[in-house]
Motif scaffolding. Structure first.
Motif, PDB file in Angstrom:
ATOM      1  N   GLN A  48       0.983  -1.253  -0.121  1.00 54.17           N
ATOM      2  CA  GLN A  48       0.002  -0.165   0.049  1.00 54.17           C
ATOM      3  C   GLN A  48       0.711   1.265  -0.053  1.00 54.17           C
ATOM      4  OE1 GLN A  48      -2.301  -0.762   3.622  1.00 54.17           O
ATOM      5  NE2 GLN A  48      -4.004  -1.929   2.428  1.00 54.17           N
ATOM      6  N   GLY A  49       2.178   1.097   0.816  1.00 57.51           N
ATOM      7  CA  GLY A  49       3.018   2.276   0.604  1.00 57.51           C
ATOM      8  C   GLY A  49       3.357   2.736  -0.726  1.00 57.51           C
ATOM      9  N   MET A  50       3.580   1.474  -1.528  1.00 56.62           N
ATOM     10  CA  MET A  50       4.038   1.560  -2.633  1.00 56.62           C
ATOM     11  C   MET A  50       3.194   2.214  -3.724  1.00 56.62           C
ATOM     12  SD  MET A  50       6.117  -1.943  -3.229  1.00 56.62           S
ATOM     13  CE  MET A  50       6.719  -1.808  -4.888  1.00 56.62           C
ATOM     14  N   VAL A  51       1.817   2.075  -3.414  1.00 58.17           N
ATOM     15  CA  VAL A  51       0.825   2.604  -4.490  1.00 58.17           C
ATOM     16  C   VAL A  51       0.868   4.043  -4.019  1.00 58.17           C
ATOM     17  CG1 VAL A  51      -1.711   2.842  -4.606  1.00 58.17           C
ATOM     18  CG2 VAL A  51      -0.581   0.571  -4.195  1.00 58.17           C
ATOM     19  N   SER A  52       1.082   4.691  -2.954  1.00 59.75           N
ATOM     20  CA  SER A  52       0.965   5.925  -2.438  1.00 59.75           C
ATOM     21  C   SER A  52       2.228   6.724  -3.011  1.00 59.75           C
ATOM     22  CB  SER A  52       0.662   6.179  -1.091  1.00 59.75           C
ATOM     23  OG  SER A  52       2.074   5.837  -0.147  1.00 59.75           O
ATOM     24  N   ALA A  53       3.062   6.120  -3.602  1.00 54.61           N
ATOM     25  CA  ALA A  53       4.513   6.720  -3.918  1.00 54.61           C
ATOM     26  C   ALA A  53       4.339   6.750  -5.616  1.00 54.61           C
ATOM     27  CB  ALA A  53       5.698   5.869  -3.612  1.00 54.61           C
ATOM     28  N   ASP A  54       3.047   6.987  -6.285  1.00 53.34           N
ATOM     29  CA  ASP A  54       3.012   7.166  -7.846  1.00 53.34           C
ATOM     30  C   ASP A  54       3.566   8.050  -8.192  1.00 53.34           C
ATOM     31  OD1 ASP A  54       1.410   8.926  -6.760  1.00 53.34           O
ATOM     32  OD2 ASP A  54      -0.224   8.483  -7.774  1.00 53.34           O
ATOM     33  N   HIS A  55       4.217   9.127  -7.504  1.00 52.24           N
ATOM     34  CA  HIS A  55       5.009  10.189  -7.928  1.00 52.24           C
ATOM     35  C   HIS A  55       6.519   9.684  -8.195  1.00 52.24           C
ATOM     36  CE1 HIS A  55       5.418  10.130  -3.919  1.00 52.24           C
ATOM     37  NE2 HIS A  55       6.389  10.864  -3.862  1.00 52.24           N
ATOM     38  N   ILE A  56       6.916   8.707  -7.906  1.00 47.55           N
ATOM     39  CA  ILE A  56       8.172   8.067  -7.851  1.00 47.55           C
ATOM     40  C   ILE A  56       8.233   6.943  -8.668  1.00 47.55           C
ATOM     41  CG2 ILE A  56      10.173   7.148  -6.861  1.00 47.55           C
ATOM     42  CD1 ILE A  56       9.359   8.937  -4.248  1.00 47.55           C
ATOM     43  N   LEU A  57       7.194   5.794  -8.734  1.00 47.93           N
ATOM     44  CA  LEU A  57       7.371   4.501  -9.150  1.00 47.93           C
ATOM     45  C   LEU A  57       6.655   4.504 -10.633  1.00 47.93           C
ATOM     46  CD1 LEU A  57       6.450   2.210  -6.185  1.00 47.93           C
ATOM     47  CD2 LEU A  57       8.579   2.581  -7.272  1.00 47.93           C
ATOM     48  N   PRO A  58       6.822   3.689 -11.362  1.00 49.00           N
ATOM     49  CA  PRO A  58       6.332   3.600 -12.686  1.00 49.00           C
ATOM     50  C   PRO A  58       4.744   3.212 -12.525  1.00 49.00           C
ATOM     51  CG  PRO A  58       8.423   2.456 -12.558  1.00 49.00           C
ATOM     52  CD  PRO A  58       8.203   2.398 -11.276  1.00 49.00           C
ATOM     53  N   ARG A  59       3.865   3.808 -13.506  1.00 42.41           N
ATOM     54  CA  ARG A  59       2.523   3.860 -13.332  1.00 42.41           C
ATOM     55  C   ARG A  59       2.226   2.319 -13.149  1.00 42.41           C
ATOM     56  NH1 ARG A  59      -1.717   6.888 -17.133  1.00 42.41           N
ATOM     57  NH2 ARG A  59      -3.755   6.057 -15.980  1.00 42.41           N
ATOM     58  N   GLU A  60       2.840   1.401 -13.906  1.00 39.27           N
ATOM     59  CA  GLU A  60       2.622  -0.130 -14.025  1.00 39.27           C
ATOM     60  C   GLU A  60       2.624  -0.881 -12.585  1.00 39.27           C
ATOM     61  OE1 GLU A  60       3.524   1.434 -17.923  1.00 39.27           O
ATOM     62  OE2 GLU A  60       4.805   1.470 -16.082  1.00 39.27           O
ATOM     63  N   TYR A  61       3.355  -0.267 -11.637  1.00 38.01           N
ATOM     64  CA  TYR A  61       3.638  -0.793 -10.407  1.00 38.01           C
ATOM     65  C   TYR A  61       2.297  -0.251  -9.553  1.00 38.01           C
ATOM     66  CZ  TYR A  61       8.115  -2.777 -10.639  1.00 38.01           C
ATOM     67  OH  TYR A  61       9.230  -3.626 -10.768  1.00 38.01           O
ATOM     68  N   THR A  62       1.913   0.829  -9.565  1.00 33.64           N
ATOM     69  CA  THR A  62       1.078   1.738  -8.921  1.00 33.64           C
ATOM     70  C   THR A  62      -0.068   1.153  -9.263  1.00 33.64           C
ATOM     71  OG1 THR A  62       0.934   3.601 -10.414  1.00 33.64           O
ATOM     72  CG2 THR A  62       2.253   3.645  -8.299  1.00 33.64           C
ATOM     73  N   ASP A  63      -0.640   0.965 -10.682  1.00 30.21           N
ATOM     74  CA  ASP A  63      -1.763   0.382 -10.991  1.00 30.21           C
ATOM     75  C   ASP A  63      -2.075  -1.199 -10.651  1.00 30.21           C
ATOM     76  OD1 ASP A  63      -2.567   2.796 -12.027  1.00 30.21           O
ATOM     77  OD2 ASP A  63      -2.022   2.158 -14.183  1.00 30.21           O
ATOM     78  N   GLY A  64      -0.816  -1.844 -10.803  1.00 31.42           N
ATOM     79  CA  GLY A  64      -0.949  -3.301 -10.434  1.00 31.42           C
ATOM     80  C   GLY A  64      -1.030  -3.603  -8.912  1.00 31.42           C
ATOM     81  N   LEU A  65      -0.583  -2.755  -8.189  1.00 38.70           N
ATOM     82  CA  LEU A  65      -0.382  -2.671  -6.623  1.00 38.70           C
ATOM     83  C   LEU A  65      -1.790  -2.159  -6.084  1.00 38.70           C
ATOM     84  CD1 LEU A  65       3.315  -2.152  -5.917  1.00 38.70           C
ATOM     85  CD2 LEU A  65       1.850  -4.442  -5.848  1.00 38.70           C
ATOM     86  N   ARG A  66      -2.574  -1.613  -6.828  1.00 40.96           N
ATOM     87  CA  ARG A  66      -3.942  -0.782  -6.136  1.00 40.96           C
ATOM     88  C   ARG A  66      -4.806  -1.530  -5.452  1.00 40.96           C
ATOM     89  NH1 ARG A  66      -4.236   4.264  -7.106  1.00 40.96           N
ATOM     90  NH2 ARG A  66      -2.699   4.212  -8.922  1.00 40.96           N
ATOM     91  N   LEU A  67      -4.923  -2.955  -6.127  1.00 36.43           N
ATOM     92  CA  LEU A  67      -5.826  -3.831  -5.518  1.00 36.43           C
ATOM     93  C   LEU A  67      -5.557  -4.087  -4.026  1.00 36.43           C
ATOM     94  CD1 LEU A  67      -4.337  -6.839  -5.141  1.00 36.43           C
ATOM     95  CD2 LEU A  67      -4.635  -6.719  -7.847  1.00 36.43           C
ATOM     96  N   LEU A  68      -4.363  -3.869  -3.390  1.00 33.64           N
ATOM     97  CA  LEU A  68      -3.902  -4.167  -2.183  1.00 33.64           C
ATOM     98  C   LEU A  68      -4.704  -3.221  -1.393  1.00 33.64           C
ATOM     99  CD1 LEU A  68      -0.006  -4.776  -2.417  1.00 33.64           C
ATOM    100  CD2 LEU A  68      -1.939  -6.212  -2.450  1.00 33.64           C
TER     101      LEU A  68
END
Length: 615
Positions: A148-168
């Motif tokens: 969930q912390g990685m999802v909130s870092a969408d200004h740093i991580l690639p969009r594919e990561y935040t979209d794929g982890l959003r279900l968490l």
């Protein structure tokens, strides 16, 4: 029986005769000894195997007897958690290994200037996000929290990561049967019915660390929200954090540019605080004490301390609407622009004035309702929940932060550099820091080798040739970049490959150098930005934040004792308002122009989404 013995004896005699017939006479004795030795070895092996099985059986039986008859329920759970921790660690290392191999295999021979680089990279990002999400779901608990912390870092991580982890964000642990009564017994030494006249059979909300139940106190019949931590989280904390630390270290060794193991100490400290519900209650009271005198529309539920422990938190029950539920907010006649304005004002006050900042204001932790004590048209009340994670910004850093934001508005590079250095950032990264903090493009490119279009076009031909000789390049304008096709963008990638690499390194250095509290401030700002974007970007958060920063900066400047000083301060604030108005108007016209181009087919919908990221 006698016939059987006779037959066995004859068979043995015949076997010996056969052996002697086929061997030389001088080896008869030695061969029989070898056979006898082998028979003895087999007998000893069988005896050892029998004793080994017997010893292990006794050990297992004795251990089982001790486990089931002498250990308490809590001790049994701790043993179980230890074995499950090994399983979670092996699963995590397997996922990390597969991700590393995937990236190495696909980019072994593909340079970053190749036409297929972007598509391959997105595919790898997507597969990695899917593997991480599945691993977090299977491991549960702290792993879900990290995801969930990685999802909130969408200004740093690639969009594919935040979209794929959003279900968490909607995932939580499954509470075992009778776990609620067991937790209440361990914390209070009594039954659930001794404390509550009613406790909902199912949770009304669930997260990665706890579940919330609706209840009524037996002593006063007050309606309360009962937050119960998952019973084994603190037991598995040390082992899980060690595993996560080792995985981040391994990633850093394989991919040096993504070395984030330095963050684990900060993450561990934050999680330790989130697992202490007594500290959460104290944070809630401090937050309300600091905000309520200045922002009357902020409310924090009351804590019932006699029913609160490290793993149980009982607070006042709130009937409200999640800030992310746009439809219900509109049905309840709660204007979205007023909701967003008040939320940004509250977060800005915490960042620039009080220094005690809610670090996790995601939509599930912010409720909206009509203020029951204010029967007016403008009675939107913001209710802040889940106060487990807070950061404190000291007066010195807070002053530097206010002055830095003020310098960004005035486009004063000398001041930007001065206050970036005061916050621990290296001199060569001060423009990167300003862009990361404000989450928007600043007044010029952040790399010295890239020249903005306006500056380049004002240069003479001789100056442009001299700049090219030094390796400097003209940075495309927003309109030029958005109108480029894929081949033109690939050519830009080749021209700017070194610059992009330097910027990437600068961002990583900036994140490492800045105070750890500011990392949580970035998380706060990003979650607020996401909420406003989901509402349709109805307000200008940059202006609200900037005005709050300017007012905060004035507190650290020379006191206005004389009338002329006060007049000057008022004129300065008026000047800032004009600058903010000009900036806001320019961005509004740019955004509307780009929307116009999308509507009439001159730009794609993907471009529109890209533009919205900067609102």
């Amino acid at each position: 029986m006698n016939a059987f013995r006779a037959y066995s004896l004859l068979s043995t005699i015949n076997t010996c005769r056969l052996i002697r017939r086929n061997l030389p006479s001088n080896s008869n004795t030695s061969t029989l000894r070898v056979i006898a030795d082998r028979v003895g070895v087999k007998r000893r092996s069988r005896r050892f195997l029998r004793n080994y099985i017997l010893a292990n059986g006794l050990l297992f039986g004795g251990g089982s007897l001790y486990y089931f008859c002498y250990l308490t329920t809590k001790q049994k759970r701790q043993i179980k958690v230890s074995f499950e921790g090994l399983q979670r660690a092996l699963r995590s290392f397997r996922i990390g290994f597969l991700i590393a191999v995937d990236y190495k295999y696909h980019f072994w021979t593909i340079p970053d200037t190749s036409p297929e680089y972007d598509s391959k990279l997105k595919e790898c990002h997507t597969r990695a996000a899917e593997r991480i999400a599945q691993g977090c779901i299977e491991n549960g608990g702290l792993y879900v929290k990290m995801g969930q912390g990685m999802v909130s870092a969408d200004h740093i991580l690639p969009r594919e990561y935040t979209d794929g982890l959003r279900l968490l964000q909607d995932r939580a642990l499954r509470r075992q049967r009778n776990e609620v009564s067991q937790l209440i017994d361990e914390e209070f030494g009594c039954e659930v019915s001794d404390l509550f006249s009613y406790l909902s059979p199912e949770p009304i909300a669930a997260a990665s660390l706890a579940e919330v139940y609706e209840g009524r106190l037996k002593s006063t019949d007050e309606r309360v929200a009962v937050k119960l931590q998952y019973i084994d989280l603190q037991d598995r904390f040390t082992g899980d954090m060690l595993t996560i630390r080792m995985i981040l270290y391994a990633i850093g060794r394989i991919f040096p540019k993504f070395e984030f193991s330095w963050m684990i100490d900060s993450v561990k400290s934050n999680l330790e605080r989130e697992l202490d519900f007594k500290l959460e209650g104290e944070n809630a009271e401090q937050c309300y004490a600091q905000l309520s005198p200045h922002l009357k529309y902020i409310y924090v539920p009351k804590v019932f301390w006699e029913y609160t422990t490290k793993r149980v938190l009982v607070m006042e029950y709130i009937d409200g609407i999640k800030i992310s539920d746009t439809k219900k907010l509109q049905e309840a006649n709660l204007p979205l622009n007023e909701v967003d304005t008040k939320l940004v004002e509250a977060m800005a006050f915490q960042i620039f004035h009080s220094g005690f900042v809610h670090a996790d204001p995601h939509p599930g932790n912010v409720y909206v309702r009509k203020d029951p004590n204010t029967p007016t048209e403008s009675n939107v009340q913001i209710v802040l929940l889940d106060h487990g994670l807070y950061v404190t910004i000291g007066p010195k850093d807070r002053e530097a932060l206010c002055q830095l934001w003020k310098a960004i508005i005035l486009k004063d590079e000398a001041k930007i550099k001065q206050y970036s250095l005061a916050l621990g950032v290296q001199a060569k990264d001060y423009l990167t820091f300003a862009a990361v903090l404000s989450m928007r493009p600043i007044h010029r490119p952040i790399h010295d080798m890239a020249i903005s279009p306006g500056v380049w076009d004002r240069m003479s031909p001789d100056e442009q040739r001299a700049a090219r000789a030094q390796g400097k390049v003209r940075f495309p304008s927003e309109k030029e970049f958005l109108n480029m096709n894929s081949q033109q963008k690939m050519a830009i990638r080749k021209d700017f490959a070194t610059i992009f690499s330097d910027i990437e390194d600068s961002i990583l250095r900036t994140l490492y150098d800045m105070p750890r509290s500011l990392l949580m401030i970035l998380r706060n700002l990003n979650q607020i930005r996401s909420t406003i974007r989901d509402h349709g970007n109805l307000i200008d958060r940059h202006t609200i934040m900037a005005r709050s920063a300017i007012l905060g900066a004035r507190k650290y400047e020379t006191p206005q004792r004389l009338i002329k000083d006060r007049i000057y301060a008022r004129l300065e604030l008026f000047m800032f308002d004009l600058i903010l108005f000009k900036d806001r108007t320019e961005r509004w016209f740019k955004f509307k122009f780009l929307k116009f181009l999308v509507i009439f087919g001159y730009m794609s919908k993907e471009t529109e989404k890209l533009v919205e990221q900067f609102q």
